[in-house]
Write a protein that holds these residues in place. Structure first.
Motif, PDB file in Angstrom:
ATOM      1  N   VAL A 150      -3.081  49.413  -1.214  1.00 45.51           N
ATOM      2  CA  VAL A 150      -2.654  48.419  -2.204  1.00 45.51           C
ATOM      3  C   VAL A 150      -2.592  49.050  -3.588  1.00 45.51           C
ATOM      4  O   VAL A 150      -3.292  50.029  -3.871  1.00 45.51           O
ATOM      5  N   ARG A 233      -2.333  43.838   0.743  1.00 46.19           N
ATOM      6  CA  ARG A 233      -1.196  43.361  -0.036  1.00 46.19           C
ATOM      7  C   ARG A 233      -0.945  41.891   0.262  1.00 46.19           C
ATOM      8  O   ARG A 233      -1.116  41.428   1.389  1.00 46.19           O
ATOM      9  N   ASP A 236       3.649  40.340  -4.092  1.00 42.11           N
ATOM     10  CA  ASP A 236       3.679  41.402  -5.105  1.00 42.11           C
ATOM     11  C   ASP A 236       2.299  41.734  -5.646  1.00 42.11           C
ATOM     12  O   ASP A 236       2.164  42.547  -6.570  1.00 42.11           O
ATOM     13  N   VAL A 238      -2.293  41.333  -4.666  1.00 44.99           N
ATOM     14  CA  VAL A 238      -3.333  41.735  -3.735  1.00 44.99           C
ATOM     15  C   VAL A 238      -4.110  40.516  -3.271  1.00 44.99           C
ATOM     16  O   VAL A 238      -4.171  39.496  -3.958  1.00 44.99           O
TER      17      VAL A 238
END
Length: 451
Positions: A150, A233, A236, A238
């Motif tokens: 990530v 992820r 866009d 986390v």
């Protein structure tokens, strides 16, 4: 092999060694990154420039308590960032040019030891009569499942982002988390702080730590006693899976800051080949004069000491410079009073023992706690949460520790640092010094008088 009188590895605090006293030496500076090190490029200075801006925002938002009704337009993040680094970034080239023009050879490759007092720098080997190791430290990257898959930031990168995220999750509860939590909250991000311990700023006096945790929880979502079990992820951003008192949950954010500590850069030096001993935490072992296990090799700053404080490194630079110039008059640097500050909101400053350390060590102590609200300038501020806390030895009446949480804490604590360093009796400091009325320093005076 090129031979020098002096080779300095690391141009953070190490850059300050060079000067008139050492100008007669054939010297080399080794720095693969920008001159100025962590403090100038990715630490103290840019972060405080951001903090000053964040303070202005928060002060405006909180001005209603003074009868001032102000609003803050959305902060222009890029303008703020560019003001900071527009001043900082050009300094590297000018620093390199200045050193070269003053007769110092500058190498821009990384160094590693290949033998005692011999380093490999790019294709060159350099030996020296004296080597000073000042290569600093870097952020710890924890072993969290999924972290390598990530996007995330550390304190090295978070200040240079292009866009202000709508939300930020911070892993860690120390001074970096406290400062950047303040900055990004002020600039409009929704901040979540994940701390695996019961309070934020656990290294501070327990009373200060508890007060700051309370205040930070009013601004941020703060998850205490909470472990991060994995990250992944999510669109866009986390998704951070955590386990805490409320069981397992997922925290989502557009951006993530990892700040769980720093580690010395000794692992990049091949110190074993250089014959240098390390302590149990991986720092180069030094004595009070900054000498290492190899005669003629000195170490200072984050690579050697555990304080991670630029003012400590600056003191070590002055010490090492003296010892290089005066080998028959070696001086040492004491550790009696090493202050620090956390430039969050409210500001925090500390020196000496905390109350829990005094109790744990069985040290007799007196304690005085005085609220800003009980001083005239505290009235003017309409301050209801800040205080000064002082610990003193009941036998000789000297200071054991001082802790302040509130506006200008890092400035207010300075007379207490000086009193502790000079061994002054608290009664003398309280009664023989005039404190300006109605300045905020009266809070310190009143805390001393209460003892």
């Amino acid at each position: 092999m090129l031979h020098y009188d002096l080779v300095v590895l690391g141009m953070g605090s190490g850059n300050m060694l060079f000067g008139d006293e050492l100008a007669h030496l054939r010297s080399a500076a080794v720095e693969p990154g920008p001159f100025g090190g962590t403090c100038l490029n990715r630490g103290c200075i840019p972060s405080k420039m951001l903090v000053v801006t964040a303070d202005a925002v928060v002060d405006a938002r909180e001005a209603a308590r003074l009868g001032v009704h102000a609003t803050v337009e959305p902060v222009d993040w890029r303008a703020v960032r560019d003001r900071v680094f527009g001043r900082i970034d050009p300094l590297h080239e000018s620093a390199v040019s200045f050193r070269r023009e003053s007769g110092v050879d500058v190498y821009t490759d990384a160094a590693r030891f290949v033998a005692p007092k011999v380093v490999q720098v790019g294709s060159e080997q350099l030996s020296a009569e004296a080597i000073v190791v000042a290569v600093g430290s870097r952020p710890v990257i924890p072993d969290i499942p999924g972290l390598d898959t990530v996007p995330y930031h550390t304190s090295d990168t978070i200040m240079r982002i292009d866009e202000m995220p709508e939300s930020l999750v911070v892993i860690g509860g120390g001074f970096i988390a406290a400062e950047f939590g303040h900055v990004f909250d002020a600039f409009g991000a929704r901040v979540t702080i994940i701390q695996h311990r019961p309070r934020l700023l656990m290294a501070e006096d327990e009373q200060v730590s508890a007060r700051f945790t309370e205040l930070a929880s009013r601004r941020h979502r703060v998850l205490l006693d909470t472990e991060v079990t994995s990250v992944a992820r999510r669109g866009d951003g986390v998704a951070v899976t955590v386990r805490g008192p409320q069981g397992e949950q997922v925290v989502e954010a557009e951006a993530m800051l990892v700040c769980v500590g720093r580690r010395p850069n000794t692992d990049r030096l091949d110190v074993a080949a250089g014959g240098l001993d390390l302590d149990s935490d991986g720092h180069i072992a030094t004595d009070a004069a900054c000498r290492t296990s190899v005669p003629g090799v000195w170490a200072l700053g984050d690579v050697a000491n555990h304080f991670q404080l630029k003012h400590r490194a600056n003191a070590e630079v002055r010490l090492v410079r003296h010892n290089l110039v005066h080998p028959d008059d070696i001086r040492s640097l004491g550790t009696k009073a090493v202050p620090h500050a956390v430039f969050t909101h409210p500001q925090i400053a500390s020196v000496g023992l905390t109350e829990q350390e005094a109790r744990r060590s069985g040290i007799d102590h007196l304690v005085s706690v005085h609220d800003y609200a009980d001083a005239a300038y505290g009235w003017a501020l309409e301050d209801t949460t800040s205080f000064v806390k002082i610990l003193a030895n009941p036998a000789d009446r000297t200071l054991l520790g001082a802790h302040i949480i509130g506006p200008q804490a890092a400035t207010l604590i300075q007379p207490l640092i000086q009193a502790m360093t000079l061994g002054r009796n608290i009664d003398d400091v309280a009664r023989d010094v005039l404190y300006i009325h109605p300045a905020l320093t009266e809070v310190v005076e009143q805390a001393l008088l209460a003892l």
